[in-house]
Each structure stands twice: as C-alpha cells, then as structure tokens.
Write a protein that holds these residues in place. Structure first.
Motif, mmCIF file in Angstrom:
data_model
loop_
_atom_site.group_PDB
_atom_site.id
_atom_site.type_symbol
_atom_site.label_atom_id
_atom_site.label_comp_id
_atom_site.label_asym_id
_atom_site.label_seq_id
_atom_site.Cartn_x
_atom_site.Cartn_y
_atom_site.Cartn_z
ATOM 1 N N ALA A 166 0.791 -1.213 -0.019
ATOM 2 C CA ALA A 166 -0.028 -0.100 0.202
ATOM 3 C C ALA A 166 0.837 1.100 0.082
ATOM 4 O O ALA A 166 0.603 2.064 -0.554
ATOM 5 N N ARG A 167 2.077 1.273 0.714
ATOM 6 C CA ARG A 167 2.699 2.436 0.776
ATOM 7 C C ARG A 167 3.411 2.754 -0.343
ATOM 8 O O ARG A 167 3.785 3.674 -1.027
ATOM 9 N N ALA A 168 3.970 1.671 -1.179
ATOM 10 C CA ALA A 168 4.546 1.798 -2.304
ATOM 11 C C ALA A 168 3.646 2.127 -3.367
ATOM 12 O O ALA A 168 3.914 3.098 -4.183
ATOM 13 N N TRP A 169 2.374 1.592 -3.393
ATOM 14 C CA TRP A 169 1.339 1.805 -4.487
ATOM 15 C C TRP A 169 1.061 3.393 -4.334
ATOM 16 O O TRP A 169 0.973 4.206 -5.383
ATOM 17 N N ALA A 170 0.988 4.007 -3.276
ATOM 18 C CA ALA A 170 0.463 5.204 -2.695
ATOM 19 C C ALA A 170 1.530 6.147 -3.227
ATOM 20 O O ALA A 170 1.366 7.384 -3.619
ATOM 21 N N GLY A 171 2.817 5.752 -3.234
ATOM 22 C CA GLY A 171 3.896 6.561 -3.623
ATOM 23 C C GLY A 171 4.387 6.465 -5.075
ATOM 24 O O GLY A 171 5.117 6.993 -5.551
ATOM 25 N N GLY A 172 3.365 5.613 -5.837
ATOM 26 C CA GLY A 172 3.527 5.691 -7.261
ATOM 27 C C GLY A 172 4.172 4.373 -7.675
ATOM 28 O O GLY A 172 4.242 4.154 -8.985
ATOM 29 N N ASP A 173 4.594 3.515 -7.123
ATOM 30 C CA ASP A 173 5.370 2.232 -7.234
ATOM 31 C C ASP A 173 4.194 0.909 -7.432
ATOM 32 O O ASP A 173 3.777 0.413 -6.523
ATOM 33 N N ARG A 174 3.605 0.684 -8.876
ATOM 34 C CA ARG A 174 2.780 0.006 -8.733
ATOM 35 C C ARG A 174 3.224 -1.559 -8.867
ATOM 36 O O ARG A 174 2.368 -2.770 -8.711
ATOM 37 N N SER A 175 4.538 -1.747 -8.947
ATOM 38 C CA SER A 175 5.106 -3.179 -8.865
ATOM 39 C C SER A 175 4.946 -4.151 -7.868
ATOM 40 O O SER A 175 5.021 -5.460 -7.706
ATOM 41 N N ALA A 176 4.673 -3.389 -6.713
ATOM 42 C CA ALA A 176 4.681 -4.377 -5.317
ATOM 43 C C ALA A 176 3.541 -4.871 -5.312
ATOM 44 O O ALA A 176 3.400 -6.267 -5.000
#
Length: 160
Positions: free
Chosen positions: A95-105
């Motif tokens: 969730a943190r990665a996605w919210a920061g723009g990293d969809r790969s997580a």
C-alpha cells in the motif's frame, strides 16, 4: 449432490468473501474464505481480485476521487491486521509503495507466492474501497461485486 443441495461457492465468489473479511478486519472470515483451496483456486481468486482492483482504480480515476497517501496507508494498516502475520507487513508495504507511485509491489507476488498475491490484493482492494466509498457503502458495493462475480465466474444468475 441432490437437486436441492447448493454447490459451495467457487474461488471467484470466495475472492469477494476475502475482500469482505479484510474490510471487516475479520481474520477468521479471511481464513474461512481460503480454507480448502489449492494453488489453482488461488490463481483463479487472484484473477478475480485483480479485476476488482482494476475496476476500483478505474472508478477512482473516472470520478476524480481525492484521497491522501495517509488515508490509504491508514486503511491498509487497519485491514492488514486480518492477514496472517507473515503477510501483514507485505500488505502494508504494498500500500505504501502503491500510494507512492510504485505499482510493482502489487504485481510482484503472483508468480512467487500465489496465496500471498491473494492476501495482498484482497487487502489492498479493501483499503481502496474504504477510501473510495467508506465502510457502509463499500460493503454494499461488495454485494454488487459478489452478484456480478457469481454470474460471470460461477454461472449463477446475478439478479442484476
């Protein structure tokens, strides 16, 4: 099976049950929705969850719903408490990665850990749904998703 007996819900409908379990922060409901399934069923669940994820993200984009990283992370942390301990951190980090723009997580797990992909994606759909609709409305949306999934995946009438 007799004519009157109902077949148990397939992995597609159980996918919605997992999301509902996460939205309710109910570890027992999450566990029960996954009980008795194998790797093939987990992959089918992941496919349905991925569809729910894309639908939810599309609704956010189309409606222009505004949310903050803090809101998403807060909901993700809350729903992650229903995950098995070894997936709780993965949910929060995705969730943190996605919210920061990293969809790969969110797309990294399916090949390595199909069950992990189910947990992370279901919890993330729940967190996004809570941000988008709030708890009461999201549970109603899940009922509509459940009817749609039943009609498409399991071949049952949806009542829509």
């Amino acid at each position: 099976m007799s004519d009157g007996a109902q077949k148990p819900p397939g992995p597609g409908c159980r996918a919605v049950d997992v999301v509902r379990g996460y939205a309710d922060r109910d570890a027992i409901a999450v566990r029960d929705a996954l009980t008795g399934l194998d790797a093939v069923a987990w992959q089918e669940m992941y496919a349905v969850l991925n569809g729910l994820l894309h639908s939810t993200v599309s609704i956010i984009e189309v409606t222009g719903t505004r949310w903050t990283t803090g809101q998403l992370v807060e909901h993700a942390d809350e729903v992650a408490t229903a995950a098995p301990p070894h997936y709780e951190f993965a949910v929060a980090e995705a969730a943190r990665a996605w919210a920061g723009g990293d969809r790969s997580a969110l797309s990294a797990l399916p090949g390595r850990d199909p069950l992990g992909a189910v947990h992370v994606t279901a919890a993330f759909v729940a967190a996004l749904g809570l941000v988008l609709w709030g708890r009461t409305r999201f549970l109603g949306v899940l009922t509509a998703y459940d009817e749609t999934v039943a009609a498409i995946v399991d071949g049952r009438p949806s009542g829509l």
